[in-house]
Design a protein around this motif. Structure first.
Motif, mmCIF file in Angstrom:
data_model
loop_
_atom_site.group_PDB
_atom_site.id
_atom_site.type_symbol
_atom_site.label_atom_id
_atom_site.label_comp_id
_atom_site.label_asym_id
_atom_site.label_seq_id
_atom_site.Cartn_x
_atom_site.Cartn_y
_atom_site.Cartn_z
ATOM 1 N N GLY A 95 -3.861 -1.255 -1.979
ATOM 2 C CA GLY A 95 -2.931 -2.475 -1.362
ATOM 3 C C GLY A 95 -2.076 -3.312 -1.273
ATOM 4 O O GLY A 95 -1.294 -3.593 -0.904
ATOM 5 N N LEU A 96 -1.947 -3.314 -2.907
ATOM 6 C CA LEU A 96 -1.849 -4.656 -3.860
ATOM 7 C C LEU A 96 -0.013 -3.833 -4.195
ATOM 8 O O LEU A 96 1.088 -4.375 -4.227
ATOM 9 C CB LEU A 96 -1.994 -4.549 -5.276
ATOM 10 C CG LEU A 96 -2.888 -5.566 -4.978
ATOM 11 C CD1 LEU A 96 -3.752 -5.576 -6.361
ATOM 12 C CD2 LEU A 96 -2.496 -6.876 -4.629
ATOM 13 N N TYR B 277 1.670 -4.288 -0.975
ATOM 14 C CA TYR B 277 1.350 -5.934 -0.354
ATOM 15 C C TYR B 277 3.107 -6.757 -1.529
ATOM 16 O O TYR B 277 3.514 -6.548 -1.092
ATOM 17 C CB TYR B 277 -0.002 -6.429 -1.406
ATOM 18 C CG TYR B 277 0.498 -8.354 -1.235
ATOM 19 C CD1 TYR B 277 0.285 -8.632 -0.642
ATOM 20 C CD2 TYR B 277 0.867 -8.475 -2.962
ATOM 21 C CE1 TYR B 277 0.562 -10.412 -0.755
ATOM 22 C CE2 TYR B 277 1.174 -9.640 -2.609
ATOM 23 C CZ TYR B 277 0.746 -10.608 -2.311
ATOM 24 O OH TYR B 277 0.911 -12.236 -2.064
ATOM 25 N N ALA C 197 -2.269 -4.387 3.129
ATOM 26 C CA ALA C 197 -1.677 -5.149 3.134
ATOM 27 C C ALA C 197 -0.675 -6.247 4.310
ATOM 28 O O ALA C 197 -0.306 -7.006 3.894
ATOM 29 C CB ALA C 197 0.020 -4.558 2.388
ATOM 30 N N GLY D 9 -3.335 -8.546 4.510
ATOM 31 C CA GLY D 9 -3.622 -9.656 3.601
ATOM 32 C C GLY D 9 -1.947 -9.935 3.219
ATOM 33 O O GLY D 9 -1.944 -10.673 1.944
ATOM 34 N N ARG D 10 -1.024 -9.818 3.869
ATOM 35 C CA ARG D 10 0.113 -10.048 3.128
ATOM 36 C C ARG D 10 0.700 -11.757 3.470
ATOM 37 O O ARG D 10 1.487 -12.853 2.242
ATOM 38 C CB ARG D 10 1.575 -9.760 4.057
ATOM 39 C CG ARG D 10 1.499 -11.010 5.968
ATOM 40 C CD ARG D 10 1.819 -10.633 6.749
ATOM 41 N NE ARG D 10 3.252 -10.322 6.058
ATOM 42 C CZ ARG D 10 4.756 -9.462 6.957
ATOM 43 N NH1 ARG D 10 4.495 -8.665 8.132
ATOM 44 N NH2 ARG D 10 5.353 -9.299 6.932
ATOM 45 N N VAL E 289 -5.295 -9.956 0.149
ATOM 46 C CA VAL E 289 -5.619 -8.061 0.096
ATOM 47 C C VAL E 289 -6.673 -7.632 -0.194
ATOM 48 O O VAL E 289 -7.037 -6.364 -0.510
ATOM 49 C CB VAL E 289 -4.718 -7.509 -1.038
ATOM 50 C CG1 VAL E 289 -4.574 -6.317 -0.789
ATOM 51 C CG2 VAL E 289 -3.186 -8.331 -0.183
#
Length: 366
Positions: free
Chosen positions: A76-77, A80, A286, A289-290, A296
Motif C-alpha cells: 500500500g505504501l 501511496y 492507497a 489512505g491517500r 494507509v
C-alpha cells in the motif's frame, strides 16, 4: 416539468466529505455486497459478524490478520508514495515478486547468523524492488512514457521470471511443484508473538518513516507540490525528474520488503502464487489512505480483515470466495464516485414548463 442537472467545480471541499470519504466508501461497498449475500440466502448481519467481529476477537484470527496485513501495508505504501507525486504505481505486484526472488536467493545461498542474514535479505529485496520500479520511473521522468502501462507490463515480466526460476534454477523440495527449498532457521524472520513475525515491525517502521517524510521534511513538501502542479514546481526550482525517480524507487523497495516478509516470515519457502494479488489490492489501500501514511496502515489492516474474515465466512456460510473480490471492486468503484463528488457539486433543478395559454374563441361582429 423539466429537470436540469448542474455540475459545478467545488472551490472548497467540506471537511465532512474530505475525512468521511473512506468511511462512506467502505459502508457503501458492504451495503451493496449485502445484496449478494441475501441472494445467496445468507444473513448479511451474521456474515459480517463472522468476517469482522469473530476474526478480531479470536487469537488465531487476530494473528492471521496482523500477518496478512504486513505485505498489504508495505505494498500500500508502494502505491501511496508515487500517488502523492501524481503517479500511479500499478506494478507493486511485480516489485513484490522481484524483491521476494532476490531475498530468497540470499536466504538460500548465503551462510550467516540470523541477526545478519535476515537484514541482508531485506536489503537485497529492497534493492531489487527499487531497481524494478526504477525502470518505469525513468521512462516517465525522461521521456514521459505512461508509468501505468510500463509498471503493469513489468509485473507480467516478473511473474514469468518467477515461473522460470521456480521450475529451474531455484526449484527445490520434492516433486514437480514450483517452489524453492525451505529456509533455514537463520533465514527465517523471527516470531514476535502468537505466530506474528517481526516483519510487522518493519511495516510499522516504514509507515512512520513515510509519515515523517511527507509531513516533516522539505522533500515531502516537494513530492506533494510536484503531485499537485508539476509545472509550478519546476518553475520553483524543484526537480520533477528526481522526485519521480525517488517515489517509485522507494515505493518499489517497500513492495519488495513486503514480498520477502511474506516468504521468509509466513510461508517458510518460496512458492509460486504466494502473493494472492497483494500488489493489486494495494491500489484501493492507497486510495483509501491517500491522505496519510497512517491511514494507509489502517486501510491495510481493513483489507487484511477482509482476506482472513472472508475465508472464515466462506467456510461458515458456504459463500463463494469471489465475494471478497467483489467487495474490493466495490470499494474502488465507490472511491472513484466519491472523488468525483469531492471535486464537483451536483445540483438538481426542477422547473415547470411554459404554461399553456388557453384558447379564447373569437367574438364575431355584432
Amino acid at each position: 416539468m423539466n429537470v436540469a442537472v448542474t455540475v459545478d467545480a467545488r472551490e472548497d471541499i467540506p471537511a465532512w466529505l474530505a475525512y468521511g470519504t473512506p468511511v462512506f466508501t467502505v459502508l457503501a461497498a458492504l451495503a451493496v455486497s449485502a445484496i449478494a449475500l441475501v441472494v445467496l440466502d445468507v444473513s448479511p448481519v451474521a456474515a459480517y459478524r463472522t468476517m469482522f467481529v469473530e476474526t478480531l476477537v479470536t487469537e488465531f484470527g487476530l494473528s492471521e490478520t496482523l500477518t496478512k496485513a504486513i505485505p498489504l501495508i508495505l505494498t500500500g505504501l508502494a502505491v501511496y508514495l508515487p500517488l502523492k507525486a501524481g503517479l500511479f504505481n500499478i506494478g507493486a505486484e511485480g516489485q513484490l515478486v522481484a524483491g521476494a526472488l532476490a531475498g530468497t536467493w540470499i536466504g538460500l545461498n548465503v551462510s550467516l547468523p540470523g541477526l545478519a542474514l535476515v537484514p541482508l535479505m531485506f536489503v537485497a529485496a529492497a534493492v531489487a524492488g527499487g531497481i524494478w520500479a526504477g525502470i518505469p520511473a525513468y521512462l516517465r521522468a525522461k521521456w514521459d512514457v505512461n508509468e501505468i502501462i510500463t509498471s503493469l507490463l513489468l509485473t507480467f515480466v516478473a511473474l514469468e521470471i518467477q515461473s522460470y526460476l521456480l521450475r529451474g534454477p531455484m526449484q527445490g523440495g520434492t516433486g514437480n511443484f514450483p517452489q524453492s527449498d525451505r529456509f533455514s532457521e537463520a533465514a527465517t524472520i523471527p516470531e514476535l508473538f502468537g505466530g506474528v513475525h517481526a516483519g510487522l515491525l518493519v511495516a510499522v517502521c516504514m509507515v512512520i518513516a513515510t509519515y515523517v517524510l511527507m509531513t516533516k521534511t522539505r522533500l515531502g513538501f516537494e513530492i506533494t507540490f510536484v503531485g499537485s502542479n508539476d509545472e509550478a514546481a519546476q518553475q520553483a526550482g524543484m526537480s520533477k525528474f528526481y522526485v519521480y525517480l525517488l517515489v517509485f524507487v522507494v515505493g518499489g523497495a517497500f513492495a519488495a520488503m513486503g514480498g520477502i516478509s511474506e516468504i521468509a516470515g509466513a510461508q517458510g519457502r518460496y512458492r509460486a502464487g504466494f502473493e494472492p494479488g497483494y500488489g493489486f489490492t494495494a491500489i484501493p489501500i492507497a486510495l483509501l489512505g491517500r491522505n496519510s501514511a497512517l491511514k494507509v496502515m489502517l486501510a491495510g489492516l481493513f483489507f487484511a480483515v477482509l482476506f482472513v474474515g472472508g475465508s472464515s465466512m466462506e467456510v461458515a456460510f458456504g459463500v463463494p470466495a469471489a465475494l471478497v473480490e467483489i467487495i474490493q471492486a466495490l470499494v474502488i468503484l465507490f472511491l472513484i464516485t466519491a472523488e468525483f463528488f469531492k471535486s464537483y457539486r451536483v445540483g438538481i433543478d426542477l422547473k415547470r414548463g411554459p404554461a399553456e395559454t388557453p384558447a379564447h374563441p373569437q367574438r364575431g361582429d355584432d
